[in-house]
Design a protein around this motif. Structure first.
Motif, PDB file in Angstrom:
ATOM      1  N   VAL A  16       0.339  -1.396   0.347  1.00  0.00           N
ATOM      2  CA  VAL A  16       0.297  -0.493  -0.030  1.00  0.00           C
ATOM      3  C   VAL A  16       1.433   1.208  -0.199  1.00  0.00           C
ATOM      4  CG1 VAL A  16      -1.288   1.631   1.232  1.00  0.00           C
ATOM      5  CG2 VAL A  16      -2.151  -1.185   0.763  1.00  0.00           C
ATOM      6  N   CYS A  17       1.427   1.012   1.096  1.00  0.00           N
ATOM      7  CA  CYS A  17       2.823   2.408   0.842  1.00  0.00           C
ATOM      8  C   CYS A  17       3.631   2.350  -0.420  1.00  0.00           C
ATOM      9  CB  CYS A  17       3.723   2.036   2.166  1.00  0.00           C
ATOM     10  SG  CYS A  17       4.849   3.238   2.757  1.00  0.00           S
ATOM     11  N   GLN A  18       4.069   1.394  -0.852  1.00  0.00           N
ATOM     12  CA  GLN A  18       5.160   1.444  -1.912  1.00  0.00           C
ATOM     13  C   GLN A  18       3.860   2.276  -3.200  1.00  0.00           C
ATOM     14  OE1 GLN A  18       7.787   1.303  -2.581  1.00  0.00           O
ATOM     15  NE2 GLN A  18       8.296   1.205  -0.550  1.00  0.00           N
ATOM     16  N   ARG A  19       2.569   1.455  -2.589  1.00  0.00           N
ATOM     17  CA  ARG A  19       1.606   2.393  -3.796  1.00  0.00           C
ATOM     18  C   ARG A  19       1.708   3.468  -4.393  1.00  0.00           C
ATOM     19  NH1 ARG A  19      -1.170  -2.197  -4.828  1.00  0.00           N
ATOM     20  NH2 ARG A  19      -3.121  -2.148  -2.911  1.00  0.00           N
ATOM     21  N   LEU A  20       0.842   3.705  -3.001  1.00  0.00           N
ATOM     22  CA  LEU A  20       1.313   5.346  -3.137  1.00  0.00           C
ATOM     23  C   LEU A  20       2.687   6.804  -2.892  1.00  0.00           C
ATOM     24  CD1 LEU A  20      -0.942   5.608   0.846  1.00  0.00           C
ATOM     25  CD2 LEU A  20      -1.326   6.000  -1.254  1.00  0.00           C
ATOM     26  N   GLY A  21       3.679   5.683  -2.761  1.00  0.00           N
ATOM     27  CA  GLY A  21       4.474   5.998  -2.958  1.00  0.00           C
ATOM     28  C   GLY A  21       5.114   6.914  -4.699  1.00  0.00           C
ATOM     29  N   ALA A  22       4.521   5.745  -5.500  1.00  0.00           N
ATOM     30  CA  ALA A  22       4.680   5.686  -6.828  1.00  0.00           C
ATOM     31  C   ALA A  22       3.542   6.769  -7.627  1.00  0.00           C
ATOM     32  CB  ALA A  22       4.664   4.603  -7.405  1.00  0.00           C
ATOM     33  N   CYS A  23       2.909   7.370  -6.691  1.00  0.00           N
ATOM     34  CA  CYS A  23       2.228   8.255  -7.337  1.00  0.00           C
ATOM     35  C   CYS A  23       2.759   9.050  -6.807  1.00  0.00           C
ATOM     36  CB  CYS A  23       1.432   7.885  -7.987  1.00  0.00           C
ATOM     37  SG  CYS A  23      -0.275   7.466  -6.284  1.00  0.00           S
ATOM     38  N   ARG A  24       3.735   9.436  -5.608  1.00  0.00           N
ATOM     39  CA  ARG A  24       4.155  10.770  -5.574  1.00  0.00           C
ATOM     40  C   ARG A  24       3.007  11.127  -4.129  1.00  0.00           C
ATOM     41  NH1 ARG A  24       7.932   9.108  -6.999  1.00  0.00           N
ATOM     42  NH2 ARG A  24       9.916   9.263  -7.033  1.00  0.00           N
ATOM     43  N   LEU A  25       2.262  10.562  -3.833  1.00  0.00           N
ATOM     44  CA  LEU A  25       1.196  10.942  -2.728  1.00  0.00           C
ATOM     45  C   LEU A  25       2.427  11.538  -1.663  1.00  0.00           C
ATOM     46  CD1 LEU A  25      -1.713   9.598  -3.080  1.00  0.00           C
ATOM     47  CD2 LEU A  25      -1.528  11.605  -3.602  1.00  0.00           C
ATOM     48  N   LEU A  26       3.343  10.183  -1.015  1.00  0.00           N
ATOM     49  CA  LEU A  26       3.899  10.051  -0.274  1.00  0.00           C
ATOM     50  C   LEU A  26       5.604   9.931  -0.953  1.00  0.00           C
ATOM     51  CD1 LEU A  26       2.355   6.625   1.469  1.00  0.00           C
ATOM     52  CD2 LEU A  26       2.217   9.241   1.710  1.00  0.00           C
ATOM     53  N   LEU A  27       6.206  10.281   0.265  1.00  0.00           N
ATOM     54  CA  LEU A  27       8.122  10.178  -0.847  1.00  0.00           C
ATOM     55  C   LEU A  27       9.157   9.413   1.009  1.00  0.00           C
ATOM     56  CD1 LEU A  27       8.980  14.479  -0.375  1.00  0.00           C
ATOM     57  CD2 LEU A  27       8.156  12.351  -2.607  1.00  0.00           C
TER      58      LEU A  27
END
Lengths: 897, 435
Positions: free
Chosen positions: A858-869
């Motif tokens: 889940v975390c990686q998916r959010l990171g891929a679209c740059r909602l998370l760094l």
């Protein structure tokens, strides 16, 4: 050819005779003629008024051509000046204008220069040598000659158009020369040599040259040959007694032949009329070289000579000849030269209109072969010149003498044998594949060798083992060539395309995108028309709102071009404020001004820091655009340096636009340094306009010496205000009614507030027309709502929508992050910490708690679209997590659910 | 059953099943394009219009397709291209160049690939001649020579667009966008990326030349739609299979499967976790591979099993394979973590913690020598259960190198529960709060 270093010779210039007049006012003396001599050589070239001369220029292979009008010097004889009438070479005419000619220019064509803006006074020291210029009628064809030293005038060129030559004027110009200048086909009868050329080159060019003369008269020819042979006997023995040994002679001549060839290659431009030959030959210190050359001539000559040579080497008369060698060489040589000249005069007087190569005698046949050397030289320089020697080799043998017949039949036999062996392997290639210049040259040398050997083999039965040129391939390809050419018409264009299979870089590849098979559709309605006009690429008739900047640049460039000086200007401004467009507009106007003769013509060159792979490529591109030459970066830099620092008469101003200057930055900043240093040179006539985004670029990235050379002529483009943007769009639309006034204002106000980028504004308006086209309310006019939609599409960020669209677990994870941040009071947390919160939230929401693997996914998916760094994922549960959106945005997006 | 078979001359069941599997695998793995893109109709229309204008009118454009992974960006683009090429006008004219940021890792390779795909004249066979600088000049020259109405439009598709923004100076992007904004050969530059902040990666002059058109592909299906999609993905279309009877049977079984409560729950969990197509396809592939002749339909149990496999925790699984000693070390580390609040530890500390446990137990069953412990420790490091704090291994002695545990406590506890024949004292030790 361009890369080797030429032998530098020092020339001495002296006035000949007393001044014919003295100008009291200017304190100058006028002279009738000028002597040029080379240090260490006794020869003297005389330059007289009315003569045509070559003058040192930027391009060493194509020196300037001019005619001497007046020679004068100052009182004490220190300065020597020449007033000239210029001629323009084909290479000096801009490619774009060359089209006006309406035909392929002849490589040796020159144009009577009538343009303005050129200094017709040059230093006498820049004179290279005299040259022959011949005037042709407009309709007359160019003489078919391999002679590259005669230039032809047909038209005059005034830097705008070609005109017929004013015959009275030019004839008067040309008349003194024409009288002394032989008709072009017989140029070779006066083999040229200059005082400035190294001596080795001179005789080499003489021998083949005079023998290259075709003549239909067998009788004369035979006499000439006999006379020549007789003389050669003498000269050979005189020059080099050890040549009595046949084999060594053979190899020596070959060596000397190649030496001469290479020497000649080094000095392709070194020729003067053949009167000097005598002088040259008689100079004692050059004897050995001459002898070598004569040997070469002898060797390359006909069978009769070979026979004589053979006799010479084996028979008693040898002793007599050796005795001859003891006498001073001059005596031996002189008669030979005289005899040669006699033959020549006979030949010249003989009806020379019939140049059919078929009619050549066996001896001339061989002679003609040697003609390849000058021909090749020309080939080397004139790329698309068809090779004339092919025609020559094609001549059928019509031997009269028995020995010659014997020899030729043997040679033929040998060649046929070789042919049969290699025909299958080489044959196909030979048809399609035109060898490069070098190969041609070497093969022609081989050509001679083969014949020589064949001759020796057959006549003397001497077996000459030739280790050094045994390359069977080259020999067979040569022989192939001959058999081929004997059966076909000799004209072959060397420019034939390579077959696709050849593993070579296609030099002639033209960069182009294929043409479309169906025509592009034209705009059908108002909105499409508006869209076309609003596209950034469409070039507007005028650039509104940049009048002041336009004026500044225009006057800057114009003044520099008119004065013939140089300068730098730095133009800055944020992207999309019309910097490049304004400069282009200025250039268009200036080009127009030159067309109507208001200002002198100039070159305009444009380079862009973004369009090169490396800052040093700038040199390559400038050189390519300036002269069409291709060179490596270092070499190009050297050439440009020379071009901009050497004084050259008739130099046009150059305007150089350097876009995206900041990308030319290197650690040593030498590219920028050079670009800004050249304009300061006295003779550069270079105007450099540089464009970059930041106003303080010179202060920020340039070291002092570079910034100082850039100077303080700066111009800054302010971002457009909303009124200006509105005006730009209105002027682009040009009465096409597609927009409501308010809609335009909204778009321009919005863009002006954000960036002032005209591209943005145009794009928004273009998008608005699309939205309008598909909207339900079909009013035909783009309204406020359409522009609003377009603005939202382009400027609103997608984060909030994206958060709304992610899955439940992902949303929970975002909430867990915020909860953890609040707990920690920091804007950063490790995944492990967030995960605890996440699982707690899952329980609160009544969902099954997720495993660590799933949480990480889940975390990686959010990171891929740059909602998370995120930190690199290999850190696993220890990786630190940050939000790339503000917490408020996340909460807002999650609450809206 | 046998009667029917005889009448319709049916294929044997095995044959049918292998055919069904082939069809469905093609659908799930080869990313077969749907006839109509679901949920992205507006985007489809926008992109199609845009590319059509390039192909037909010769208008230059640039656009970015942005959306999270698995949202259907490439599917959208492929659908658009398929529809575009159905038009003769476009088919005859359009040149396509496909680049991928993962393959063309720098501008030199990208330029070579572009030149190759455009079949420009400096290409012989499959090779592109000339240096990088020459290639760039050649390509720019080629594009410059064209104009709106006469040269063929070129479509540049840049997959993983964000990676191109990392190239040196962004030369390629600058030049492509510059061509699209000037009167040269008509081009359409389509970038595909999953990064929402992609515009911030562009340099300001590159950004200014980009038209700022972004097409966001954010699929947001409801659970109902999700369920329907699963059903259509698994169902057979009429005509797919020569054996109609079997196809009907199959479709009925799929329908009952989707109506099953437990299946619905499992799918809901998947839906909650991720809405994208790919994870869904992964699940369905696992189900599909469990179909056999003996079991010619997907049963709810299959799907539950597949779902369990999808959600399984990889590291907890790995813990099951450790020896008792290694497990003990992990527990000791867990206690150390609890004690020192996540501060790093070294082998000596772990060993001490382990010794404390042994002293309390007073049986010598786990009494190992130091080298043995060291070996077990290294094994854990190889499995990346623990990792050194700083990567420089040479400086300190191995016993004193600081380490961190890469596992969560819950994972350790869960693994202990499932560990086969785990000694109770070890279990108790793990449960106890502090040592």
């Amino acid at each position: 050819m361009k890369y080797f270093t030429r032998l530098r010779v020092r020339r001495v210039y002296k006035w000949r005779g007393e001044p014919i007049s003295f100008n009291r006012k200017l304190k100058t003396c006028e002279y009738a003629s000028l002597d040029i001599s080379v240090e260490g050589l006794p020869r003297v070239t005389v330059i007289e008024t009315g003569q045509h001369i070559l003058i040192e220029g930027e391009d060493e292979d194509n020196p300037y051509v001019a005619k001497v009008i007046r020679l004068y010097g100052d009182e004490n004889g220190k300065q020597k000046k020449v007033v000239v009438q210029w001629f323009a070479r084909v290479s000096e005419v801009p490619l774009s204008k060359l089209k006006l000619l309406g035909r392929e220019p002849h490589p040796q064509e020159i144009f009577y220069y009538q343009g303005r803006s050129c200094d017709d006074e040059v230093n006498a020291e820049s004179i290279l040598r005299p040259v022959k210029v011949q005037r042709l009628d407009g309709a007359a064809p160019f003489p078919d000659s391999e002679d590259q030293d005669t230039l032809y005038v047909k038209l005059s060129w005034d830097s705008k158009s070609f005109k017929g030559v004013d015959s009275a004027q030019v004839d008067s110009d040309l008349s003194p020369d024409c009288s002394s200048c032989p008709p072009p086909y017989s140029r070779s009868s006066f083999p040229p040599s200059t005082p400035c050329s190294p001596p080795a080159a001179t005789p080499a060019s003489q021998g083949p040259a005079w023998r290259a003369l075709p003549t239909p008269d067998l009788d004369i020819m035979r006499r000439a040959a006999i006379g020549e042979v007789r003389n050669y006997q003498a000269t050979m023995s005189a020059g080099k007694p050890r040549l009595a040994e046949a084999e060594s002679m053979h190899s020596a001549t070959k060596r000397s032949a190649s030496k001469c060839l290479s020497a000649k290659r080094r000095n392709p431009s070194a020729r003067t009329p053949g009167i000097r030959k005598k002088l040259e030959l008689s100079s004692p210190e050059k004897r050995s070289v001459i002898a070598e050359d004569l040997n070469q001539l002898l060797d390359e000559d006909s069978e009769s000579e070979l026979m004589l040579a053979q006799r010479l080497s084996s028979s008693p008369p040898l002793a007599v000849m050796l005795k001859h060698s003891l006498t001073p060489p001059r005596k031996n040589l002189k008669p030979s030269v005289l005899l040669n000249k006699m033959c020549l005069s006979e030949i010249n007087s003989s009806p020379s209109s019939d140049h059919s190569t078929r009619a050549t005698t066996p001896s001339t046949k061989r002679q003609l072969q040697t003609l390849k050397e000058p021909a090749l030289e020309m080939l080397a320089e004139v790329d698309n010149e068809s090779s004339p020697f092919v025609a020559v080799t094609a001549t059928p043998r019509s031997s009269k003498r028995k020995s010659a017949q014997l020899v030729s039949s043997r040679i033929r036999k040998q060649l046929n044998l070789l042919d049969k062996q290699d025909l299958n392997s080489d044959g196909e290639d030979e048809d399609e594949f035109v060898p490069s210049k070098k190969e041609l040259q070497s093969s022609s040398e081989d050509d001679d060798d083969v014949e020589k050997e064949a001759g020796l083999d057959s006549d003397e039965e001497v077996v000459v083992k030739k280790g050094r040129h045994t390359a069977a391939g080259s020999r067979t390809s040569r022989s192939k060539q001959r058999t081929h050419t004997s059966t076909r018409t000799p004209r072959r264009t060397p420019n034939k395309k390579f077959t696709p299979g050849t593993p070579r870089t296609p030099h002639h590849a033209t960069p182009s995108i294929p043409c479309r098979l169906r025509p592009a559709q034209q705009p059908a309605n108002v909105l499409e028309e508006a869209r076309l006009r609003l596209h950034v690429s469409s070039v507007p008739e005028s650039l509104p709102c940049r009048e002041q900047e336009f004026q500044d640049i225009y006057s800057f460039v114009e003044s520099k071009v008119v004065d013939g000086t140089g300068g730098c200007m730095y133009i800055s401004g944020v992207p999309g404020t019309g910097k490049t467009a304004t400069v282009h507009e200025v250039m268009r106007c200036l080009q127009h001004a030159t067309d109507v003769d208001e200002i002198p013509p100039f070159h305009f060159i444009e380079i862009n820091g973004m369009k090169m792979t490396d800052p040093h490529q700038a040199y390559v591109q400038i050189l390519q655009k300036l002269t069409g030459q291709k060179a490596t970066a270092d070499h190009a830099a050297a050439l440009l340096e020379k071009r901009f620092s050497n004084p050259a008469p008739r130099k046009q101003s150059t305007v150089l636009l350097v876009d995206e200057l900041d990308l030319l930055w290197t650690r040593k900043q030498n590219v920028m340094y050079n670009l800004f240093d050249w304009p300061t040179r006295r003779n550069a006539r270079l105007v450099v306009l540089t464009i970059a985004n930041t106003m303080d670029l010179p202060e920020r990235i340039m070291i002092n010496r570079v910034a100082s050379r850039l100077g303080l002529t700066r111009l800054s483009f302010q971002p457009y205000s909303f009124k200006q943007l509105q005006q730009i769009i209105t002027s682009r639309l040009n009465k096409v009614k597609a927009f409501e006034e308010d809609a335009l204002q909204l778009a321009s106000r919005k863009v002006a507030a954000l960036s002032g980028d005209a591209r943005r504004c145009l794009d928004i308006c273009r998008r608005a027309t699309e939205i309008c086209e598909h909207s339900a309310a079909d009013t035909g006019l783009v309204g406020m709502s359409d522009v609003m939609d377009a603005l939202n599409e382009m400027f609103s960020s997608a984060y909030i929508t994206a958060i709304k669209c992610v899955s439940v677990q992902e949303q929970l994870f975002l909430r867990a992050i915020i909860a953890e941040f609040r707990r920690l009071g920091l804007e950063e947390a490790t995944f492990q910490q967030v995960f605890v919160q996440h699982q707690a939230l899952c329980r609160v929401e009544g969902l099954q708690p997720v495993s660590v693997s799933e949480g990480l996914a889940v975390c990686q998916r959010l990171g891929a679209c740059r909602l998370l760094l995120l930190e690199p994922s290999r850190l696993g549960v220890l990786q630190r997590v940050r939000l790339n959106v503000s917490q408020d945005d996340v909460l807002y997006a999650l609450k809206a659910d | 059953m046998s009667k029917r078979k005889a009448r319709d001359a049916h294929l044997p069941v095995g044959e049918c099943i292998s055919q069904v599997q082939e069809i469905l695998r093609k659908r799930l793995c080869n990313q077969q394009l749907p006839d109509r893109p679901e949920g992205v109709e507006a985007q489809h229309k926008h992109l199609l219009e845009l590319l059509k204008r390039t192909a037909v009118h010769g208008e230059s454009n640039s656009v970015l397709i942005v959306g999270p992974r698995g949202a259907g960006k490439t599917m959208l683009l492929k659908c658009v291209l398929r529809d575009l090429l159905m038009e003769k006008e476009a088919q005859k004219n359009l040149l396509q160049v496909h680049l991928n940021g993962l393959l063309q890792t720098d501008d030199r390779i990208a330029l070579q690939e572009m030149t190759r795909q455009l079949h420009l004249e400096n290409v012989v066979g499959d090779k592109v001649f000339g240096s990088f600088a020459e290639n760039l000049n050649f390509l720019l020259e080629a594009l410059k020579k064209g104009d709106r109405s006469s040269s063929r439009p070129v479509l540049f598709v840049l997959d993983e667009f964000d990676l191109f923004a990392h190239h040196k100076n962004q030369t390629l992007l600058y030049n492509l966008f510059d061509v699209s904004q000037s009167a040269q050969a008509p081009v359409a530059v389509v970038g595909v990326t999953c990064r929402l902040d992609v515009l911030e990666l562009l340099e300001k002059r590159v950004k200014s030349r980009f038209s700022h058109r972004q097409i966001h592909v954010l699929s947001n299906p409801t659970f109902r739609q999700y369920l329907e999609r699963v059903q259509t993905q698994l169902s057979l279309q009429p005509g797919d299979l020569p054996d109609d009877k079997f196809a009907q049977h199959w479709n009925v079984s799929i329908k009952t499967l989707c109506e099953d409560k437990s299946v619905e729950e499992a799918l809901q969990r998947h839906y909650n976790s991720s809405k994208d197509f790919r994870s869904n396809h992964m699940l369905l592939m696992l189900c599909l591979s469990r179909v056999s002749v003996a079991k010619p339909a997907i049963k709810p149990a299959d799907l539950l099993e597949a779902s369990r496999m999808c959600f399984i925790d990889a590291e907890a699984n790995m813990l099951h394979g450790l020896s008792i000693l290694e497990l003990c070390l992990i527990i000791a580390m867990k206690h150390l973590n609890d004690l020192y609040e996540g501060e790093p530890f070294n082998l000596q500390m772990v060993h001490n913690e382990f010794k404390k446990f042994l002293q309390r137990k007073s049986n010598s069953m786990y009494n190992f020598e130091q080298p043995v412990i060291m070996k077990a420790f290294e094994h854990l490091q190889q499995l990346e259960m623990i990792r050194p704090v700083d990567s420089s291994t040479a400086k300190t002695q191995r016993e004193y190198q600081l380490m961190r545990l890469m596992l969560d406590h819950t994972q350790v506890m869960e693994a202990l529960q499932k560990y086969p024949q785990c000694p109770t004292d070890v279990k108790q030790w793990a449960m106890s709060a502090f040592g």
